[in-house]
Design a protein around this motif. Sequence first.
Motif, PDB file in Angstrom:
ATOM      1  N   MET A   1      -3.963  17.125 145.398  1.00  0.00           N
ATOM      2  CA  MET A   1      -3.067  18.200 145.742  1.00  0.00           C
ATOM      3  C   MET A   1      -3.162  19.293 144.677  1.00  0.00           C
ATOM      4  O   MET A   1      -3.505  19.022 143.540  1.00  0.00           O
ATOM      5  CB  MET A   1      -1.628  17.700 145.830  1.00  0.00           C
ATOM      6  N   MET A   2      -2.809  20.501 145.083  1.00  0.00           N
ATOM      7  CA  MET A   2      -2.902  21.632 144.170  1.00  0.00           C
ATOM      8  C   MET A   2      -1.493  22.148 143.856  1.00  0.00           C
ATOM      9  O   MET A   2      -0.652  22.266 144.735  1.00  0.00           O
ATOM     10  CB  MET A   2      -3.734  22.731 144.820  1.00  0.00           C
ATOM     11  N   ASN A   3      -1.271  22.441 142.575  1.00  0.00           N
ATOM     12  CA  ASN A   3      -0.004  23.024 142.130  1.00  0.00           C
ATOM     13  C   ASN A   3      -0.272  24.419 141.587  1.00  0.00           C
ATOM     14  O   ASN A   3      -1.355  24.696 141.058  1.00  0.00           O
ATOM     15  CB  ASN A   3       0.649  22.169 141.045  1.00  0.00           C
ATOM     16  N   CYS A   4       0.733  25.274 141.707  1.00  0.00           N
ATOM     17  CA  CYS A   4       0.622  26.652 141.244  1.00  0.00           C
ATOM     18  C   CYS A   4       1.655  26.877 140.147  1.00  0.00           C
ATOM     19  O   CYS A   4       2.815  26.485 140.283  1.00  0.00           O
ATOM     20  CB  CYS A   4       0.874  27.602 142.408  1.00  0.00           C
ATOM     21  N   TYR A   5       1.214  27.512 139.074  1.00  0.00           N
ATOM     22  CA  TYR A   5       2.077  27.841 137.937  1.00  0.00           C
ATOM     23  C   TYR A   5       2.034  29.352 137.749  1.00  0.00           C
ATOM     24  O   TYR A   5       0.949  29.931 137.647  1.00  0.00           O
ATOM     25  CB  TYR A   5       1.591  27.139 136.677  1.00  0.00           C
ATOM     26  N   ILE A   6       3.205  29.963 137.688  1.00  0.00           N
ATOM     27  CA  ILE A   6       3.293  31.413 137.517  1.00  0.00           C
ATOM     28  C   ILE A   6       4.235  31.699 136.371  1.00  0.00           C
ATOM     29  O   ILE A   6       5.352  31.183 136.342  1.00  0.00           O
ATOM     30  CB  ILE A   6       3.809  32.099 138.789  1.00  0.00           C
ATOM     31  N   TYR A   7       3.778  32.516 135.443  1.00  0.00           N
ATOM     32  CA  TYR A   7       4.677  32.889 134.356  1.00  0.00           C
ATOM     33  C   TYR A   7       4.727  34.400 134.219  1.00  0.00           C
ATOM     34  O   TYR A   7       3.793  35.114 134.581  1.00  0.00           O
ATOM     35  CB  TYR A   7       4.296  32.210 133.037  1.00  0.00           C
ATOM     36  N   PHE A   8       5.880  34.861 133.737  1.00  0.00           N
ATOM     37  CA  PHE A   8       6.092  36.286 133.513  1.00  0.00           C
ATOM     38  C   PHE A   8       7.175  36.443 132.464  1.00  0.00           C
ATOM     39  O   PHE A   8       7.892  35.499 132.141  1.00  0.00           O
ATOM     40  CB  PHE A   8       6.481  37.009 134.815  1.00  0.00           C
ATOM     41  N   LYS A   9       7.304  37.634 131.926  1.00  0.00           N
ATOM     42  CA  LYS A   9       8.344  37.939 130.939  1.00  0.00           C
ATOM     43  C   LYS A   9       9.306  38.958 131.530  1.00  0.00           C
ATOM     44  O   LYS A   9       8.901  39.828 132.300  1.00  0.00           O
ATOM     45  CB  LYS A   9       7.736  38.492 129.658  1.00  0.00           C
ATOM     46  N   ALA A  10      10.572  38.804 131.137  1.00  0.00           N
ATOM     47  CA  ALA A  10      11.597  39.758 131.564  1.00  0.00           C
ATOM     48  C   ALA A  10      12.612  39.901 130.446  1.00  0.00           C
ATOM     49  O   ALA A  10      12.861  38.950 129.700  1.00  0.00           O
ATOM     50  CB  ALA A  10      12.275  39.279 132.843  1.00  0.00           C
ATOM     51  N   ASP A  11      13.182  41.079 130.346  1.00  0.00           N
ATOM     52  CA  ASP A  11      14.199  41.324 129.338  1.00  0.00           C
ATOM     53  C   ASP A  11      15.322  40.303 129.477  1.00  0.00           C
ATOM     54  O   ASP A  11      15.713  39.950 130.595  1.00  0.00           O
ATOM     55  CB  ASP A  11      14.742  42.743 129.508  1.00  0.00           C
ATOM     56  N   SER A  12      15.844  39.841 128.368  1.00  0.00           N
ATOM     57  CA  SER A  12      16.889  38.810 128.395  1.00  0.00           C
ATOM     58  C   SER A  12      18.132  39.271 129.154  1.00  0.00           C
ATOM     59  O   SER A  12      18.861  38.447 129.695  1.00  0.00           O
ATOM     60  CB  SER A  12      17.252  38.377 126.975  1.00  0.00           C
ATOM     61  N   SER A  13      18.368  40.570 129.228  1.00  0.00           N
ATOM     62  CA  SER A  13      19.536  41.082 129.953  1.00  0.00           C
ATOM     63  C   SER A  13      19.429  40.864 131.463  1.00  0.00           C
ATOM     64  O   SER A  13      20.420  40.984 132.181  1.00  0.00           O
ATOM     65  CB  SER A  13      19.729  42.571 129.667  1.00  0.00           C
ATOM     66  N   LEU A  14      18.237  40.521 131.946  1.00  0.00           N
ATOM     67  CA  LEU A  14      18.021  40.307 133.382  1.00  0.00           C
ATOM     68  C   LEU A  14      18.176  38.847 133.802  1.00  0.00           C
ATOM     69  O   LEU A  14      17.947  38.514 134.963  1.00  0.00           O
ATOM     70  CB  LEU A  14      16.619  40.788 133.781  1.00  0.00           C
ATOM     71  N   GLU A  15      18.580  37.979 132.878  1.00  0.00           N
ATOM     72  CA  GLU A  15      18.598  36.538 133.185  1.00  0.00           C
ATOM     73  C   GLU A  15      19.405  36.215 134.444  1.00  0.00           C
ATOM     74  O   GLU A  15      18.928  35.481 135.312  1.00  0.00           O
ATOM     75  CB  GLU A  15      19.127  35.730 132.007  1.00  0.00           C
ATOM     76  N   ALA A  16      20.601  36.732 134.587  1.00  0.00           N
ATOM     77  CA  ALA A  16      21.426  36.422 135.764  1.00  0.00           C
ATOM     78  C   ALA A  16      20.743  36.897 137.052  1.00  0.00           C
ATOM     79  O   ALA A  16      20.751  36.185 138.066  1.00  0.00           O
ATOM     80  CB  ALA A  16      22.809  37.055 135.632  1.00  0.00           C
ATOM     81  N   ASP A  17      20.125  38.076 137.011  1.00  0.00           N
ATOM     82  CA  ASP A  17      19.420  38.599 138.189  1.00  0.00           C
ATOM     83  C   ASP A  17      18.177  37.778 138.505  1.00  0.00           C
ATOM     84  O   ASP A  17      17.867  37.535 139.677  1.00  0.00           O
ATOM     85  CB  ASP A  17      19.038  40.067 137.975  1.00  0.00           C
TER      86      ASP A  17
END
Length: 96
Positions: A1-17
């Motif tokens: 089986m194949m798994n997908c991993y996606i990473y990105f960065k976002a400003d800490s102020s956007l955590e709730a969103d």
Amino acid sequence: MMNCYIYFKADSSLEADILKAEKQLQQLLMSQHQIRSRVQRRPAATGEPHTWMEVYHDVPVGFDNLLNRVLEQTLFADLQYSERHIEYFLDVDVCA
């Protein structure tokens, strides 16, 4: 089986969103495509950008196209974050 991993960065102020958008994304993928997923965040000091990781289990070939269509239905469209880095890994049976 194949798994997908996606990473990105976002400003800490956007955590709730980000969390709202991730919940929406996971619910859509499960209900529409039966794809299980989870989200993780790297520990970071307050005020620094957070690194997020999405993990998708047992994805089909062409998952990135499917994911892009589903992303358009979520709150991610309105968020400002870094480029999404996508990587795929296959399960390997070492006991064979």
